[in-house]
Design a protein around this motif. Structure first.
Motif, PDB file in Angstrom:
ATOM      1  N   GLU A  70       0.826  -1.208   0.000  1.00 29.06           N
ATOM      2  CA  GLU A  70       0.000   0.000   0.000  1.00 29.06           C
ATOM      3  C   GLU A  70       0.857   1.253   0.000  1.00 29.06           C
ATOM      4  N   THR A  71       1.965   1.214   0.738  1.00 32.29           N
ATOM      5  CA  THR A  71       2.888   2.352   0.731  1.00 32.29           C
ATOM      6  C   THR A  71       3.457   2.564  -0.665  1.00 32.29           C
ATOM      7  N   SER A  72       3.772   1.463  -1.341  1.00 32.19           N
ATOM      8  CA  SER A  72       4.273   1.534  -2.707  1.00 32.19           C
ATOM      9  C   SER A  72       3.250   2.177  -3.636  1.00 32.19           C
ATOM     10  N   ILE A  73       1.984   1.791  -3.490  1.00 32.02           N
ATOM     11  CA  ILE A  73       0.912   2.346  -4.317  1.00 32.02           C
ATOM     12  C   ILE A  73       0.761   3.845  -4.062  1.00 32.02           C
ATOM     13  N   ILE A  74       0.838   4.261  -2.804  1.00 32.07           N
ATOM     14  CA  ILE A  74       0.724   5.683  -2.468  1.00 32.07           C
ATOM     15  C   ILE A  74       1.838   6.492  -3.127  1.00 32.07           C
ATOM     16  N   PHE A  75       3.066   5.941  -3.117  1.00 32.76           N
ATOM     17  CA  PHE A  75       4.189   6.619  -3.766  1.00 32.76           C
ATOM     18  C   PHE A  75       3.963   6.716  -5.277  1.00 32.76           C
ATOM     19  N   ILE A  76       3.422   5.653  -5.867  1.00 39.56           N
ATOM     20  CA  ILE A  76       3.143   5.671  -7.305  1.00 39.56           C
ATOM     21  C   ILE A  76       2.102   6.735  -7.640  1.00 39.56           C
ATOM     22  N   LEU A  77       1.027   6.780  -6.863  1.00 36.79           N
ATOM     23  CA  LEU A  77      -0.019   7.776  -7.096  1.00 36.79           C
ATOM     24  C   LEU A  77       0.523   9.189  -6.918  1.00 36.79           C
ATOM     25  N   GLY A  78       1.380   9.369  -5.908  1.00 35.22           N
ATOM     26  CA  GLY A  78       2.002  10.674  -5.697  1.00 35.22           C
ATOM     27  C   GLY A  78       2.878  11.077  -6.870  1.00 35.22           C
ATOM     28  N   SER A  79       3.600  10.108  -7.419  1.00 35.94           N
ATOM     29  CA  SER A  79       4.454  10.377  -8.574  1.00 35.94           C
ATOM     30  C   SER A  79       3.636  10.806  -9.784  1.00 35.94           C
ATOM     31  N   ILE A  80       2.547  10.071 -10.042  1.00 31.59           N
ATOM     32  CA  ILE A  80       1.706  10.375 -11.206  1.00 31.59           C
ATOM     33  C   ILE A  80       1.039  11.736 -11.073  1.00 31.59           C
ATOM     34  N   ILE A  81       0.470  12.012  -9.898  1.00 33.19           N
ATOM     35  CA  ILE A  81      -0.253  13.279  -9.736  1.00 33.19           C
ATOM     36  C   ILE A  81       0.713  14.462  -9.806  1.00 33.19           C
ATOM     37  N   PHE A  82       1.923  14.309  -9.292  1.00 31.97           N
ATOM     38  CA  PHE A  82       2.907  15.385  -9.369  1.00 31.97           C
ATOM     39  C   PHE A  82       3.283  15.639 -10.825  1.00 31.97           C
ATOM     40  N   HIS A  83       3.456  14.562 -11.569  1.00 27.99           N
ATOM     41  CA  HIS A  83       3.812  14.685 -12.982  1.00 27.99           C
ATOM     42  C   HIS A  83       2.687  15.332 -13.775  1.00 27.99           C
ATOM     43  N   TYR A  84       1.450  14.932 -13.497  1.00 27.43           N
ATOM     44  CA  TYR A  84       0.318  15.473 -14.227  1.00 27.43           C
ATOM     45  C   TYR A  84       0.044  16.936 -13.877  1.00 27.43           C
ATOM     46  N   LEU A  85       0.284  17.316 -12.630  1.00 25.57           N
ATOM     47  CA  LEU A  85       0.099  18.715 -12.252  1.00 25.57           C
ATOM     48  C   LEU A  85       1.094  19.605 -12.988  1.00 25.57           C
ATOM     49  N   SER A  86       2.289  19.089 -13.222  1.00 25.61           N
ATOM     50  CA  SER A  86       3.273  19.859 -14.004  1.00 25.61           C
ATOM     51  C   SER A  86       2.808  19.977 -15.448  1.00 25.61           C
ATOM     52  N   TYR A  87       2.117  18.937 -15.959  1.00 28.30           N
ATOM     53  CA  TYR A  87       1.523  19.006 -17.300  1.00 28.30           C
ATOM     54  C   TYR A  87       0.532  20.158 -17.390  1.00 28.30           C
ATOM     55  N   ILE A  88      -0.277  20.303 -16.336  1.00 30.18           N
ATOM     56  CA  ILE A  88      -1.285  21.366 -16.326  1.00 30.18           C
ATOM     57  C   ILE A  88      -0.622  22.732 -16.436  1.00 30.18           C
ATOM     58  N   LEU A  89       0.428  22.932 -15.643  1.00 32.48           N
ATOM     59  CA  LEU A  89       1.137  24.209 -15.660  1.00 32.48           C
ATOM     60  C   LEU A  89       1.726  24.490 -17.039  1.00 32.48           C
ATOM     61  N   ILE A  90       2.382  23.492 -17.618  1.00 30.66           N
ATOM     62  CA  ILE A  90       2.999  23.660 -18.933  1.00 30.66           C
ATOM     63  C   ILE A  90       1.933  23.885 -20.003  1.00 30.66           C
ATOM     64  N   TYR A  91       0.832  23.145 -19.922  1.00 29.27           N
ATOM     65  CA  TYR A  91      -0.249  23.291 -20.900  1.00 29.27           C
ATOM     66  C   TYR A  91      -0.818  24.707 -20.863  1.00 29.27           C
ATOM     67  N   LEU A  92      -1.033  25.244 -19.665  1.00 30.67           N
ATOM     68  CA  LEU A  92      -1.589  26.590 -19.534  1.00 30.67           C
ATOM     69  C   LEU A  92      -0.662  27.632 -20.138  1.00 30.67           C
ATOM     70  N   PHE A  93       0.638  27.515 -19.866  1.00 28.57           N
ATOM     71  CA  PHE A  93       1.586  28.489 -20.386  1.00 28.57           C
ATOM     72  C   PHE A  93       1.707  28.396 -21.907  1.00 28.57           C
ATOM     73  N   GLU A  94       1.778  27.174 -22.431  1.00 22.12           N
ATOM     74  CA  GLU A  94       1.993  27.010 -23.872  1.00 22.12           C
ATOM     75  C   GLU A  94       0.760  27.377 -24.694  1.00 22.12           C
ATOM     76  N   ASN A  95      -0.439  27.133 -24.156  1.00 25.59           N
ATOM     77  CA  ASN A  95      -1.649  27.288 -24.958  1.00 25.59           C
ATOM     78  C   ASN A  95      -2.513  28.485 -24.584  1.00 25.59           C
TER      79      ASN A  95
END
Length: 209
Positions: A144-169
């Motif tokens: 479960e700890t492993s899954i939490i780290f994976i989810l944290g990794s994905i959400i952090f990566h996707y939030l950076s996508y949001i920031l980049i998407y807003l600036f570029e578009n």
């Protein structure tokens, strides 16, 4: 240096999965495949293997393809019935719509990129709900700890996508290409650190259930 560290980080989960023999853990395999795909595309872009226009197409294609992979990964570990329903209905609808748009508009990045905010929103909301469910428990197994780290990794990566998407578009007049890539690679390194911690957990098979 940042690009090289980020790219190396993308390949690390799959290497750890192979070395540790974690093929039987479907969520880990799916997410490792997602990062491997990111690493491959980013390697092509960084080495300038193709023309700039092709790189844009590859990046857009990656963003379209990684949603079904990540969605399947989140679905495989989801505890919330709401999240399972959203992903189970959202994945086929998204895939059909993306294929239709790709055929109708000849894979034009300007058209396909409109699907990215929808995919990011579905994933981020689903992960936030799942993290809430996981943290309702006081103690967690290594799995479960492993899954939490994976989810944290994905959400952090996707939030950076949001920031980049807003600036570029939406704010191209204030966007600086160098700064955008710096943010992207830096956030990727942090996300990969979470992923490495996820794949470093011991006794994942024993404590899966």
């Amino acid at each position: 240096m940042l690009p090289l560290l980020a790219i190396a980080g993308y390949f690390t989960p799959m290497i750890m999965l192979v070395v540790r023999g974690l093929w039987g853990l479907q969520p880990h395999l799916l997410f490792a495949s997602y990062w491997l795909l990111n690493g491959t595309i980013n390697t092509f872009v960084y080495l300038q293997v193709f023309e700039p226009e092709t790189n844009v197409f590859l990046a857009t294609g990656l963003n379209l393809i990684d949603f079904p992979i990540v969605a399947l990964g989140v679905y495989s570990i989801a505890k919330s019935r709401w999240v399972k329903f959203v992903l189970l209905t959202g994945i086929p609808v998204y895939v059909i719509a993306a294929i239709y748009a790709a055929i109708k508009y000849s894979l034009e990045p300007e058209t396909l990129i409109n699907f990215i905010p929808i995919a990011i929103t579905i994933i981020v909301v689903s992960i936030v709900v799942e993290i809430f469910y996981y943290f309702q428990k006081v103690e967690h197994t290594k799995y479960e700890t492993s899954i939490i780290f994976i989810l944290g990794s994905i959400i952090f990566h996707y939030l950076s996508y949001i920031l980049i998407y807003l600036f570029e578009n939406h704010f191209p007049e204030v966007a600086n290409v160098k700064d955008i890539y710096t943010i992207y690679y830096f956030s990727s390194i942090i996300a990969m650190l979470f992923a490495i911690m996820a794949f470093s957990q011991r006794s994942l098979f024993k404590q899966k259930n």
